[in-house]
Design a protein around this motif. Sequence first.
Motif, short mmCIF file in Angstrom:
data_model
loop_
_atom_site.label_atom_id
_atom_site.label_comp_id
_atom_site.label_asym_id
_atom_site.label_seq_id
_atom_site.Cartn_x
_atom_site.Cartn_y
_atom_site.Cartn_z
N ILE A 193 30.14 49.51 34.65
CA ILE A 193 30.95 48.58 35.13
C ILE A 193 31.97 49.97 35.67
N MET A 194 32.40 50.29 36.78
CA MET A 194 33.24 50.45 37.34
C MET A 194 34.67 50.15 37.43
N ASP A 195 36.12 50.88 37.14
CA ASP A 195 37.05 50.65 37.34
C ASP A 195 38.15 51.17 38.88
N THR A 196 38.15 50.84 39.46
CA THR A 196 38.24 51.32 40.54
C THR A 196 39.94 50.88 40.84
N PRO A 197 40.58 51.81 41.95
CA PRO A 197 42.32 51.82 41.73
C PRO A 197 42.25 51.09 42.97
N GLY A 198 43.23 49.96 42.48
CA GLY A 198 44.01 48.90 43.19
C GLY A 198 44.72 49.51 44.78
N HIS A 199 45.01 50.79 44.87
CA HIS A 199 46.04 51.25 45.89
C HIS A 199 45.37 51.35 46.79
N VAL A 200 46.11 51.16 47.82
CA VAL A 200 45.15 51.11 49.25
C VAL A 200 45.06 52.80 49.40
N ASP A 236 45.44 38.41 40.76
CA ASP A 236 46.48 38.31 39.23
C ASP A 236 46.70 36.32 40.65
N ALA A 237 47.32 35.88 39.65
CA ALA A 237 46.96 34.47 38.95
C ALA A 237 48.83 34.00 39.66
N GLY A 238 49.72 34.86 39.48
CA GLY A 238 50.75 34.77 40.23
C GLY A 238 51.27 35.06 41.67
N GLU A 239 50.76 36.30 42.44
CA GLU A 239 50.69 36.57 43.24
C GLU A 239 49.99 36.26 43.94
N GLY A 240 48.46 35.79 43.59
CA GLY A 240 47.47 35.39 44.74
C GLY A 240 47.00 36.39 45.13
N VAL A 241 46.16 35.75 46.64
CA VAL A 241 45.41 36.68 47.69
C VAL A 241 46.32 37.98 48.42
N MET A 242 46.24 39.34 47.92
CA MET A 242 46.59 40.61 48.58
C MET A 242 45.86 40.84 49.35
N VAL A 243 46.55 41.69 50.23
CA VAL A 243 46.16 42.91 51.29
C VAL A 243 44.68 43.83 50.68
N ASN A 244 44.68 43.86 49.68
CA ASN A 244 43.11 45.44 49.10
C ASN A 244 42.61 44.26 48.43
N ILE A 245 42.75 42.94 48.57
CA ILE A 245 41.79 41.88 47.96
C ILE A 245 40.96 41.81 49.23
N GLU A 246 41.79 41.68 50.25
CA GLU A 246 41.15 41.29 51.64
C GLU A 246 40.20 42.53 52.24
N ARG A 247 40.62 43.20 51.80
CA ARG A 247 39.44 44.27 51.98
C ARG A 247 38.59 45.00 51.42
N ALA A 248 38.60 44.66 50.22
CA ALA A 248 37.58 44.02 49.25
C ALA A 248 36.80 43.23 49.78
#
Length: 584
Positions: A214-221, A242-254
């Motif tokens: 498993i490779m843990d990657t940074p979440g910052h853009v 994150d269940a509270g924040e939902g889908v964010m920008v970097n999730i779309e990029r990932a």
Amino acid sequence: MDECLYDEFGNYIGPEIESDHESDGEEEDEDMQEKPGMEAEASDEKDAAAASNGWITATSDVDMDNQIVLAEDKKYYPTAEEVYGEDVETLVMDEDEQPLEQPIIKPVRNIKFEVGVKDSSTYVSTQFLLGLMSNPSLVRNVALVGHLHHGKTVFMDMLVEQTHHISTFDTNSEKLMRYTDTRIDEQERRISIKAVPLSLVLEDSNAKSYLCNIMDTPGHVSFSNEMTAALRLADGAVLIVDAGEGVMVNIERAIRHAIQEGLPIVVVINKVDRLITELKLPPKDAYHKLRHTIEVINTHISAASSTAGRVKTIDPATGNVCFASACAGWSFTLQSFAKLYVKLHGIPFDADKFATRLWGELYYHPDTRTFERKPPVSGGERSFVQFVLEPLYKIYSQVIREHKKSVEATLAELGVTLSNEASRSNVRPLLRLACSSVFGSATGFTDMLVKHIPSAKDAAAKKVDHIYTGVRNSTIFNAMKACDSAGPLMVNVTKLYPKSDCSVFDAFGRVYSGEILKGQTVRVLGEGYSPEDEEEMTIKEVTKLWVYQARYRIPISKAPPGSWVLIEGVDASIMKTATLCCGL
């Protein structure tokens, strides 16, 4: 005045006249001849006074008070002959034996860039881990991707705690270790900067062991290049949301990046407890929040798949969605939760069929003991709310309100008994202990990886076809597709990790065919290498091999195909990426 002795300007032009100074000088010469000894003594005294002054020395009778002395003519220090005497031979060296770059007294420097670990022992032996590595069918290579502060590193802490003899949660400060944040600046900033791999032996619900790289990657853009390097080595992407924040920008990029790489996607909806403790949503609203998050993810997957190839959407009923709270130390899929009901009630029913009815617009009718799309006449909640969220809400509410007897009674119904000392713990430690005891280890997460992420052997054909730019249907190409350990050596290097003192780098890559051996001579093909121009090719010797475990390393003598390996001795000619092949 005789006018013939002067010109028209009044200047004297007559014969020379004997001056008084010359007569005085003659008298002095006579005196000097009469008293030579006295004059010599006076001259010696004058020289000695000038020498003791430390500025200049003069041997003639010059008025020193009015004399102008240039800086280069001044004498600040005595000569070696004056200090040591005429009998001592002195040598002046042009250069000191000690180089100028090195200080005479070297300052004390404690260079420390990484955080280590005192105890690296695991619940399984190193030989067992290496045995799993030699079987590519039991290896899963995945990358944890997602947005900033969605809990990727903390989720890794949960997995580390379940596989190592260490606790990643400090009960006094109530802070997590952040095991894969190995750099000092990462620990200070509480943010991941570099992608760090970790090889863990995880068990599924059938107690079968798998090696999960498993490779843990940074979440910052700003560090998205680290995510790129991780996805290039992986066979699947684990999306942390994150269940509270939902889908964010970097999730779309990932999502777009994973689909471009042709990788299957599984989802871990993390921080589900935020819906209970922070947002304080009722169970019904929490279900709609989770469902909306999954629908948004599927929308982005469908949009990216239209241009880069079809990728299967996610659905909790199929088992490719995991619900978790890494801070509280628990995770489960619907399948693992269904098996928990089988274990608690002892009723022999099909857990997989029960799991498919725990999501969606399905309601349980107790009178007929069936699941239907319409709620019962007496009223009722959806099956996910009734069987999953309500028990979870019950545990959290009782622990937070510190109802000791209610907590003990609820946990007893779930087959968990806490000691008196554990019952008196603070809220967060008690939540971690209660939830981890109820939901057990991360078997649901392992089941999800085993079922929906192909093994290193099964994924080799698609992976090689996507990234290999050489000749197709060649011996090397067929060996990589078959993940053949007897084939020619091919290693893809995508990252460089520095030593603890940052003196040199070690190369990290994935073996696609053959076996890389310690002491082996390999050819390092740089980014600009081509068969027509071999300027980017160098020959190096592999001095050491390791299995990189974030805060420690396991030395090995060889690495089989399908494995991730850290290599020493080949970094000199690598800028970012490279290919290692046979040195002959």
